[in-house]
Write a protein that holds these residues in place. Structure first.
Motif, PDB file in Angstrom:
ATOM      1  N   LEU A   1      54.438  64.236  30.513  1.00  0.00           N
ATOM      2  CA  LEU A   1      54.375  62.868  29.991  1.00  0.00           C
ATOM      3  C   LEU A   1      53.113  62.156  30.467  1.00  0.00           C
ATOM      4  CD1 LEU A   1      58.094  61.710  30.429  1.00  0.00           C
ATOM      5  CD2 LEU A   1      56.898  62.154  28.277  1.00  0.00           C
ATOM      6  N   LEU A   2      52.755  62.386  31.712  1.00  0.00           N
ATOM      7  CA  LEU A   2      51.544  61.773  32.263  1.00  0.00           C
ATOM      8  C   LEU A   2      50.306  62.234  31.512  1.00  0.00           C
ATOM      9  CD1 LEU A   2      49.962  60.153  34.354  1.00  0.00           C
ATOM     10  CD2 LEU A   2      50.120  62.123  35.902  1.00  0.00           C
ATOM     11  N   PHE A   3      50.204  63.544  31.283  1.00  0.00           N
ATOM     12  CA  PHE A   3      49.045  64.080  30.554  1.00  0.00           C
ATOM     13  C   PHE A   3      49.045  63.612  29.099  1.00  0.00           C
ATOM     14  CE2 PHE A   3      49.180  67.619  33.830  1.00  0.00           C
ATOM     15  CZ  PHE A   3      48.099  67.110  34.539  1.00  0.00           C
ATOM     16  N   MET A   4      50.231  63.417  28.518  1.00  0.00           N
ATOM     17  CA  MET A   4      50.321  62.908  27.156  1.00  0.00           C
ATOM     18  C   MET A   4      49.783  61.481  27.070  1.00  0.00           C
ATOM     19  SD  MET A   4      54.012  64.343  25.765  1.00  0.00           S
ATOM     20  CE  MET A   4      53.921  63.277  24.322  1.00  0.00           C
ATOM     21  N   ILE A   5      50.132  60.651  28.051  1.00  0.00           N
ATOM     22  CA  ILE A   5      49.652  59.265  28.089  1.00  0.00           C
ATOM     23  C   ILE A   5      48.132  59.243  28.214  1.00  0.00           C
ATOM     24  CG2 ILE A   5      49.623  57.138  29.434  1.00  0.00           C
ATOM     25  CD1 ILE A   5      52.130  57.451  27.825  1.00  0.00           C
ATOM     26  N   ILE A   6      47.595  60.102  29.075  1.00  0.00           N
ATOM     27  CA  ILE A   6      46.134  60.190  29.230  1.00  0.00           C
ATOM     28  C   ILE A   6      45.498  60.629  27.905  1.00  0.00           C
ATOM     29  CG2 ILE A   6      44.259  61.416  30.390  1.00  0.00           C
ATOM     30  CD1 ILE A   6      46.065  61.589  32.866  1.00  0.00           C
ATOM     31  N   GLY A   7      46.105  61.617  27.256  1.00  0.00           N
ATOM     32  CA  GLY A   7      45.593  62.103  25.984  1.00  0.00           C
ATOM     33  C   GLY A   7      45.610  61.017  24.910  1.00  0.00           C
ATOM     34  N   ILE A   8      46.690  60.241  24.859  1.00  0.00           N
ATOM     35  CA  ILE A   8      46.791  59.147  23.891  1.00  0.00           C
ATOM     36  C   ILE A   8      45.692  58.119  24.126  1.00  0.00           C
ATOM     37  CG2 ILE A   8      48.195  57.133  23.250  1.00  0.00           C
ATOM     38  CD1 ILE A   8      50.665  58.946  23.641  1.00  0.00           C
ATOM     39  N   SER A   9      45.446  57.805  25.391  1.00  0.00           N
ATOM     40  CA  SER A   9      44.384  56.859  25.743  1.00  0.00           C
ATOM     41  C   SER A   9      43.024  57.340  25.245  1.00  0.00           C
ATOM     42  CB  SER A   9      44.351  56.669  27.261  1.00  0.00           C
ATOM     43  OG  SER A   9      43.273  55.835  27.642  1.00  0.00           O
ATOM     44  N   ILE A  10      42.749  58.620  25.423  1.00  0.00           N
ATOM     45  CA  ILE A  10      41.466  59.199  24.992  1.00  0.00           C
ATOM     46  C   ILE A  10      41.344  59.197  23.470  1.00  0.00           C
ATOM     47  CG2 ILE A  10      40.092  61.322  24.941  1.00  0.00           C
ATOM     48  CD1 ILE A  10      41.304  61.961  27.728  1.00  0.00           C
ATOM     49  N   ILE A  11      42.418  59.586  22.777  1.00  0.00           N
ATOM     50  CA  ILE A  11      42.405  59.642  21.314  1.00  0.00           C
ATOM     51  C   ILE A  11      42.157  58.260  20.713  1.00  0.00           C
ATOM     52  CG2 ILE A  11      43.849  60.016  19.273  1.00  0.00           C
ATOM     53  CD1 ILE A  11      45.159  62.342  20.833  1.00  0.00           C
ATOM     54  N   PHE A  12      42.852  57.250  21.224  1.00  0.00           N
ATOM     55  CA  PHE A  12      42.671  55.899  20.693  1.00  0.00           C
ATOM     56  C   PHE A  12      41.289  55.342  21.036  1.00  0.00           C
ATOM     57  CE2 PHE A  12      47.150  55.944  19.790  1.00  0.00           C
ATOM     58  CZ  PHE A  12      47.282  55.052  18.733  1.00  0.00           C
ATOM     59  N   ASP A  13      40.746  55.752  22.170  1.00  0.00           N
ATOM     60  CA  ASP A  13      39.387  55.329  22.513  1.00  0.00           C
ATOM     61  C   ASP A  13      38.389  55.893  21.502  1.00  0.00           C
ATOM     62  OD1 ASP A  13      37.738  53.989  24.743  1.00  0.00           O
ATOM     63  OD2 ASP A  13      36.727  55.912  24.524  1.00  0.00           O
ATOM     64  N   ILE A  14      38.602  57.143  21.110  1.00  0.00           N
ATOM     65  CA  ILE A  14      37.740  57.783  20.100  1.00  0.00           C
ATOM     66  C   ILE A  14      37.834  57.042  18.768  1.00  0.00           C
ATOM     67  CG2 ILE A  14      37.448  59.865  18.696  1.00  0.00           C
ATOM     68  CD1 ILE A  14      38.286  61.486  21.178  1.00  0.00           C
ATOM     69  N   ILE A  15      39.053  56.691  18.372  1.00  0.00           N
ATOM     70  CA  ILE A  15      39.239  55.977  17.107  1.00  0.00           C
ATOM     71  C   ILE A  15      38.568  54.612  17.143  1.00  0.00           C
ATOM     72  CG2 ILE A  15      40.952  54.918  15.573  1.00  0.00           C
ATOM     73  CD1 ILE A  15      42.883  57.171  16.417  1.00  0.00           C
ATOM     74  N   GLY A  16      38.720  53.906  18.266  1.00  0.00           N
ATOM     75  CA  GLY A  16      38.116  52.585  18.391  1.00  0.00           C
ATOM     76  C   GLY A  16      36.605  52.616  18.280  1.00  0.00           C
ATOM     77  N   ILE A  17      35.985  53.609  18.907  1.00  0.00           N
ATOM     78  CA  ILE A  17      34.526  53.747  18.838  1.00  0.00           C
ATOM     79  C   ILE A  17      34.096  54.175  17.443  1.00  0.00           C
ATOM     80  CG2 ILE A  17      32.536  55.055  19.707  1.00  0.00           C
ATOM     81  CD1 ILE A  17      34.027  55.229  22.389  1.00  0.00           C
ATOM     82  N   ALA A  18      34.833  55.107  16.843  1.00  0.00           N
ATOM     83  CA  ALA A  18      34.508  55.584  15.505  1.00  0.00           C
ATOM     84  C   ALA A  18      34.575  54.456  14.479  1.00  0.00           C
ATOM     85  CB  ALA A  18      35.448  56.716  15.101  1.00  0.00           C
ATOM     86  N   ALA A  19      35.521  53.542  14.654  1.00  0.00           N
ATOM     87  CA  ALA A  19      35.677  52.426  13.719  1.00  0.00           C
ATOM     88  C   ALA A  19      34.438  51.540  13.691  1.00  0.00           C
ATOM     89  CB  ALA A  19      36.905  51.592  14.084  1.00  0.00           C
ATOM     90  N   THR A  20      33.793  51.384  14.838  1.00  0.00           N
ATOM     91  CA  THR A  20      32.594  50.542  14.903  1.00  0.00           C
ATOM     92  C   THR A  20      31.331  51.315  14.511  1.00  0.00           C
ATOM     93  OG1 THR A  20      32.259  51.041  17.263  1.00  0.00           O
ATOM     94  CG2 THR A  20      33.610  49.125  16.720  1.00  0.00           C
ATOM     95  N   ALA A  21      31.397  52.638  14.550  1.00  0.00           N
ATOM     96  CA  ALA A  21      30.211  53.452  14.245  1.00  0.00           C
ATOM     97  C   ALA A  21      30.178  53.942  12.801  1.00  0.00           C
ATOM     98  CB  ALA A  21      30.150  54.659  15.190  1.00  0.00           C
ATOM     99  N   ALA A  22      31.326  54.001  12.148  1.00  0.00           N
ATOM    100  CA  ALA A  22      31.390  54.525  10.782  1.00  0.00           C
ATOM    101  C   ALA A  22      30.752  53.561   9.785  1.00  0.00           C
ATOM    102  CB  ALA A  22      32.845  54.791  10.389  1.00  0.00           C
ATOM    103  N   ILE A  23      30.305  54.104   8.661  1.00  0.00           N
ATOM    104  CA  ILE A  23      29.685  53.321   7.587  1.00  0.00           C
ATOM    105  C   ILE A  23      30.688  53.183   6.442  1.00  0.00           C
ATOM    106  CG2 ILE A  23      27.788  53.235   5.933  1.00  0.00           C
ATOM    107  CD1 ILE A  23      26.149  54.868   7.935  1.00  0.00           C
ATOM    108  N   GLU A  24      30.838  51.985   5.960  1.00  0.00           N
ATOM    109  CA  GLU A  24      31.878  51.705   4.959  1.00  0.00           C
ATOM    110  C   GLU A  24      31.551  52.243   3.568  1.00  0.00           C
ATOM    111  OE1 GLU A  24      33.743  47.770   2.821  1.00  0.00           O
ATOM    112  OE2 GLU A  24      33.107  47.613   4.914  1.00  0.00           O
ATOM    113  N   LYS A  25      30.295  52.203   3.170  1.00  0.00           N
ATOM    114  CA  LYS A  25      29.896  52.494   1.795  1.00  0.00           C
ATOM    115  C   LYS A  25      30.402  53.839   1.259  1.00  0.00           C
ATOM    116  CE  LYS A  25      25.845  52.284  -1.250  1.00  0.00           C
ATOM    117  NZ  LYS A  25      24.384  52.046  -1.323  1.00  0.00           N
ATOM    118  N   PRO A  26      30.249  54.955   1.988  1.00  0.00           N
ATOM    119  CA  PRO A  26      30.716  56.250   1.449  1.00  0.00           C
ATOM    120  C   PRO A  26      32.205  56.269   1.135  1.00  0.00           C
ATOM    121  CG  PRO A  26      29.299  56.569   3.356  1.00  0.00           C
ATOM    122  CD  PRO A  26      29.615  55.114   3.303  1.00  0.00           C
ATOM    123  N   HIS A  27      32.976  55.479   1.861  1.00  0.00           N
ATOM    124  CA  HIS A  27      34.424  55.476   1.661  1.00  0.00           C
ATOM    125  C   HIS A  27      34.817  54.698   0.411  1.00  0.00           C
ATOM    126  CE1 HIS A  27      34.979  57.417   5.541  1.00  0.00           C
ATOM    127  NE2 HIS A  27      34.091  56.565   6.028  1.00  0.00           N
TER     128      HIS A  27
END
Length: 201
Positions: free
Chosen positions: A44-70
């Motif tokens: 459970l501890l490693f899962m929580i750490i993994g969730i934190s990392i995954i959401f951090d990736i999504i948060g950064i990707a949201a600010t780095a992605a370009i809207e036009k192609p979508h």
């Protein structure tokens, strides 16, 4: 400078949302850990750490992605493209939710879970109580190191593969909306206007 009414509403919403998530996550993890073995607690501890990392990736990707192609994908009715455009138009909130709310809650939870694991270890192996401070420091340092290292590796991935990551997130949300029958990313307001400003670059 006084905060505008809209800003206060946003801050209040973030507070209530983060509080609710922290309560639910904390209560759920506490109940699971009390009724689980020490090995399940580690998982459970490693899962929580993994969730934190995954959401951090999504948060950064949201600010780095370009809207036009979508937009082109949405015009061709690609599954999840419409949802991806919505996320990118609200990138500031997505980043705040993923990096700050989920990230901070996960960080607090992982620290509390590490402390709980130490208590269980001392109960099972009383001799460890003589070095409780040392073991507590070690576990907290381990959790912090895994989280920081995972996020550091994830940042490069988030920046380099931002559009692909957000496409997958959009597709996942589209699938959830399809299953639940409820739209979480309805971009239309009354009068046919859309939320947020389009990022054209």
């Amino acid at each position: 400078m006084a905060l505008k009414r809209k800003s206060w509403k946003k801050i209040s919403f973030v507070f209530i949302l983060s509080f609710a998530i922290a309560v639910l996550a904390g209560l759920g993890s506490e109940l699971l850990m009390r009724k689980s073995s020490i090995w399940v607690a580690w998982i459970l501890l490693f899962m929580i750490i993994g969730i934190s990392i995954i959401f951090d990736i999504i948060g950064i990707a949201a600010t780095a992605a370009i809207e036009k192609p979508h937009h082109a994908k949405a015009a061709n009715r690609v599954q999840g493209a419409k949802q991806t455009v919505y996320l990118l138009r609200n990138a500031d909130f997505v980043a705040n939710f993923c990096n700050d709310i989920i990230g901070d809650v996960a960080g607090t939870l992982s620290g509390a879970m590490a402390a709980s694991i130490l208590v269980d270890l001392i109960r099972s192996y009383p001799s460890l109580g003589n070095q409780e401070i040392l073991w507590n420091t070690f576990l907290l340092a381990l959790v912090a190191s895994l989280t920081i290292t995972g996020k550091a590796l994830g940042k490069s991935l988030a920046i380099n593969e931002a559009d692909e990551i957000m496409s997958k997130v959009g597709a996942l949300i589209a699938k959830i909306e399809e299953i639940t029958g409820h739209s979480f990313t309805d971009t239309k307001k009354k009068g046919g206007k859309r939320n947020g400003d389009s990022r054209k670059d």
